[in-house]
Design a protein around this motif. Structure first.
Motif, PDB file in Angstrom:
ATOM      1  N   PRO A   1     -11.765 -49.333  89.466  1.00 46.46           N
ATOM      2  CA  PRO A   1     -11.441 -48.119  88.721  1.00 46.46           C
ATOM      3  C   PRO A   1     -10.318 -47.313  89.374  1.00 46.46           C
ATOM      4  N   ALA A   2      -9.487 -46.730  88.515  1.00 42.31           N
ATOM      5  CA  ALA A   2      -8.328 -45.990  89.012  1.00 42.31           C
ATOM      6  C   ALA A   2      -8.739 -44.834  89.913  1.00 42.31           C
ATOM      7  N   GLU A   3      -9.932 -44.244  89.634  1.00 40.72           N
ATOM      8  CA  GLU A   3     -10.387 -43.104  90.445  1.00 40.72           C
ATOM      9  C   GLU A   3     -10.563 -43.483  91.917  1.00 40.72           C
ATOM     10  N   ALA A   4     -10.825 -44.770  92.162  1.00 41.31           N
ATOM     11  CA  ALA A   4     -11.083 -45.205  93.532  1.00 41.31           C
ATOM     12  C   ALA A   4      -9.807 -45.543  94.291  1.00 41.31           C
ATOM     13  N   ALA A   5      -8.701 -45.697  93.572  1.00 39.95           N
ATOM     14  CA  ALA A   5      -7.485 -46.204  94.212  1.00 39.95           C
ATOM     15  C   ALA A   5      -6.998 -45.342  95.380  1.00 39.95           C
ATOM     16  N   PRO A   6      -6.933 -43.998  95.226  1.00 41.36           N
ATOM     17  CA  PRO A   6      -6.450 -43.206  96.375  1.00 41.36           C
ATOM     18  C   PRO A   6      -7.337 -43.356  97.611  1.00 41.36           C
ATOM     19  N   ALA A   7      -8.647 -43.429  97.394  1.00 43.65           N
ATOM     20  CA  ALA A   7      -9.556 -43.564  98.541  1.00 43.65           C
ATOM     21  C   ALA A   7      -9.428 -44.938  99.192  1.00 43.65           C
ATOM     22  N   ILE A   8      -9.245 -45.970  98.390  1.00 42.84           N
ATOM     23  CA  ILE A   8      -9.061 -47.313  98.951  1.00 42.84           C
ATOM     24  C   ILE A   8      -7.779 -47.356  99.781  1.00 42.84           C
ATOM     25  N   ARG A   9      -6.745 -46.791  99.221  1.00 41.77           N
ATOM     26  CA  ARG A   9      -5.463 -46.795  99.926  1.00 41.77           C
ATOM     27  C   ARG A   9      -5.563 -46.011 101.246  1.00 41.77           C
ATOM     28  N   ALA A  10      -6.186 -44.838 101.181  1.00 41.70           N
ATOM     29  CA  ALA A  10      -6.301 -44.008 102.392  1.00 41.70           C
ATOM     30  C   ALA A  10      -7.188 -44.679 103.431  1.00 41.70           C
TER      31      ALA A  10
ATOM     32  N   THR B   1     -16.088 -37.417  99.417  1.00 36.01           N
ATOM     33  CA  THR B   1     -16.328 -37.421 100.863  1.00 36.01           C
ATOM     34  C   THR B   1     -15.329 -38.305 101.602  1.00 36.01           C
ATOM     35  N   LEU B   2     -14.463 -38.938 100.845  1.00 37.15           N
ATOM     36  CA  LEU B   2     -13.530 -39.895 101.455  1.00 37.15           C
ATOM     37  C   LEU B   2     -12.128 -39.301 101.501  1.00 37.15           C
ATOM     38  N   PRO B   3     -11.300 -39.781 102.430  1.00 31.76           N
ATOM     39  CA  PRO B   3      -9.904 -39.405 102.340  1.00 31.76           C
ATOM     40  C   PRO B   3      -9.301 -40.002 101.059  1.00 31.76           C
ATOM     41  N   PRO B   4      -8.311 -39.384 100.425  1.00 37.25           N
ATOM     42  CA  PRO B   4      -7.605 -38.207 100.926  1.00 37.25           C
ATOM     43  C   PRO B   4      -8.246 -36.883 100.503  1.00 37.25           C
ATOM     44  N   GLN B   5      -9.403 -36.926  99.789  1.00 35.71           N
ATOM     45  CA  GLN B   5      -9.988 -35.669  99.304  1.00 35.71           C
ATOM     46  C   GLN B   5     -10.632 -34.856 100.424  1.00 35.71           C
TER      47      GLN B   5
ATOM     48  N   TRP C   1     -11.043 -40.178 108.430  1.00 35.23           N
ATOM     49  CA  TRP C   1     -12.062 -41.028 107.811  1.00 35.23           C
ATOM     50  C   TRP C   1     -12.889 -40.297 106.753  1.00 35.23           C
ATOM     51  N   GLY C   2     -12.684 -39.026 106.540  1.00 36.42           N
ATOM     52  CA  GLY C   2     -13.427 -38.312 105.516  1.00 36.42           C
ATOM     53  C   GLY C   2     -14.633 -37.590 106.073  1.00 36.42           C
ATOM     54  N   SER C   3     -15.349 -36.879 105.198  1.00 36.88           N
ATOM     55  CA  SER C   3     -16.474 -36.062 105.662  1.00 36.88           C
ATOM     56  C   SER C   3     -17.741 -36.883 105.835  1.00 36.88           C
ATOM     57  N   MET C   4     -17.767 -38.087 105.279  1.00 38.31           N
ATOM     58  CA  MET C   4     -18.846 -39.027 105.609  1.00 38.31           C
ATOM     59  C   MET C   4     -18.209 -40.386 105.852  1.00 38.31           C
TER      60      MET C   4
END
Lengths: 70, 395
Positions: free
Chosen positions: B79-88, B243-247, B262-265
């Motif tokens: 899913p596109a929503e996961a792409a930024p977190a996968i990349r980060a 909870t993941l980067p880049p958020q 690495w994010g908040s968790m």
């Protein structure tokens, strides 16, 4: 979600902001209920004092007891 | 290599139960842990399997860069929503614990069948049960198995990053529960504090914007034996991504290490494992390395020149939805029906067969390094949740 059904229930987005109840009823991505909180009652208001919500994971693979390993 | 038929230990059930393998018998009453035979290898054959495992890992790492550089996550059904977190996550390199390559090996060629990189199981039997079997039955032989030591070593490496300890979660099946319990034990032996929680018990605190346990304590690190593609289809998907980067940046730090990226968790396995546990990887690896001697021809848009092939759903699990086609005719499974995420079409591999069984060699990696092997046997070509685990040794 699991919680005491006699409590106030609010539909919120992941940041805890109030959404129309229909959003949660429709299972819209990221929306969920929190229980026992309060807000101004307008969409977008932050719901404060709400209880922690649970049950947002674990429903795939046949629900509780499903195998996620392979 | 050869398959050797032997007499099982008279009390094998009790012996494997004592070391954590409680799911030793299938629902139909036949053994899942099958010690009526073992696979014997020469040390040179084990060396080849180990080297092949390291080489496939190298190919997978290179493929990860290209998948992201060429924006191919959508092609993999991610899913596109996961792409930024996968990349980060790929770029910030949070800890990745383990994985298992399923290899075909007929004594001559070694071919990658698939990479179970996110939620591999079969670990208790590979790491522990077959090791005790070797110690009790063939003390003079050796085994491709350093899983236990390497897992503990990896947790020791992570100790400084995870001062508050690790939560271990699973969906609740017996095998998953025992696998998580074993991994929890290795983490404890590595010096970490650990707790268990069921996936459905994990809470989201909307005020603190953090996941919490049943006592509403913030969870800073979670090992989850629960696939990312499931997590991202569940009500807390958006919270997980938040909870993941880049958020999110981590709000607390280990004593000597900086894990802000690495994010908040901290999630183990990391979300970028979606790229490797996805069967579309097989086609991408072949496209990037055509003719590589460890890879099988594989495609996403149809069988191309293949007349004998296996069609696998991109997100298929435990052999579900797989069809085997030989000379254009489906000989196992069915080709009808469509799958929303699509399929990969992979050439048939030469497999080890003996006594009416077909063997697949599960080659484990811990921290990216080869770490051991488990053998699964099936009566057909598809390994599924009724395929038996058979121990191995080498001399």
């Amino acid at each position: 979600m699991t919680a005491c059904r006699s409590q106030r229930r609010d539909c919120v987005d992941p940041q805890g902001r109030l959404l129309p109840d229909s959003t949660c009823s429709a299972g819209t991505y990221g929306s969920h209920y929190i229980y026992g909180g309060s807000s101004g009652g307008h969409v977008g208001d932050t719901v404060i004092g709400g209880s922690v919500s649970r049950g947002g994971f674990g429903g795939t693979g046949g629900g509780h007891g499903g195998a996620g390993g392979e | 290599m050869r398959r050797v038929i032997i007499e099982p230990r008279s009390d094998w059930q009790a012996r494997v139960e004592r070391v954590g393998l409680t799911y030793h018998t299938l629902e139909n009453g036949t053994p899942y842990w099958d010690e009526s035979a073992y696979w014997e290898f020469r040390s040179s054959e084990i060396d080849r399997l180990e080297a092949a495992t390291a080489e496939v890992q190298r190919l997978a790492l290179a493929a990860g860069d290209i998948i992201l550089n060429q924006d191919r996550l959508a092609q993999m059904g991610i899913p596109a929503e996961a792409a930024p977190a996968i990349r980060a996550a790929w770029n910030s390199e949070p800890p990745a614990l383990y994985g298992r390559l399923d290899l075909a090996y007929d004594g001559t060629t070694i071919k990658l069948l698939e990479y179970n990189a996110d939620t591999p199981t079969g670990l208790v039997e590979a790491a522990v049960a077959q090791w005790y079997w070797l110690e009790e039955c063939y003390k003079d032989a050796d085994q491709f198995n350093s899983l236990h030591e390497k897992l503990i070593a990896k947790w020791k490496d992570l100790k400084d990053y995870i001062p508050s300890g690790v939560y271990f979660a699973d969906g609740g099946s017996e095998e998953d529960r025992m696998t998580v319990s074993y991994l929890q034990d290795t983490a404890q032996q590595g010096g970490l504090k650990t707790r268990h929680i069921a996936m459905h018990e994990i809470g989201w605190d909307a005020k603190r914007l953090r996941f919490v346990d049943l006592n509403n304590r913030v969870m800073e690190t979670l090992f989850k034996l629960y696939p990312w593609e499931w997590l991202l289809n569940e009500p807390f998907a958006q919270q997980a991504l938040s909870t993941l980067p880049p958020q999110a940046a981590l709000q607390e730090y280990g004593p000597r290490k900086d894990r802000r990226q690495w994010g908040s968790m901290l999630w183990i396995e990391p979300i970028w494992k979606m790229m490797w546990s996805n069967k579309a990887l097989l086609a991408i690896l072949w496209e990037l390395n055509p003719g590589h001697d460890l890879l099988l021809p594989a495609y996403l848009d149809g069988p191309h020149e293949l007349t004998s092939y296996v069609r696998k759903p991109i997100f298929g699990r435990e052999g579900a939805g797989i069809a085997v086609v030989r000379d254009g005719v489906a000989v196992e499974g069915v080709l009808t029906g469509e799958n929303e995420q699509g399929y990969v079409y992979q050439a048939l591999a030469p497999m080890a067969t003996a006594n009416g069984k077909t063997a697949v060699f599960g080659s484990w990696l811990v921290d990216g390094e080869p770490a051991g092997m488990g053998v699964r046997e099936s009566t057909g070509l598809v390994t599924n949740n009724t395929s038996c685990f058979v121990p191995h040794l080498f001399r």
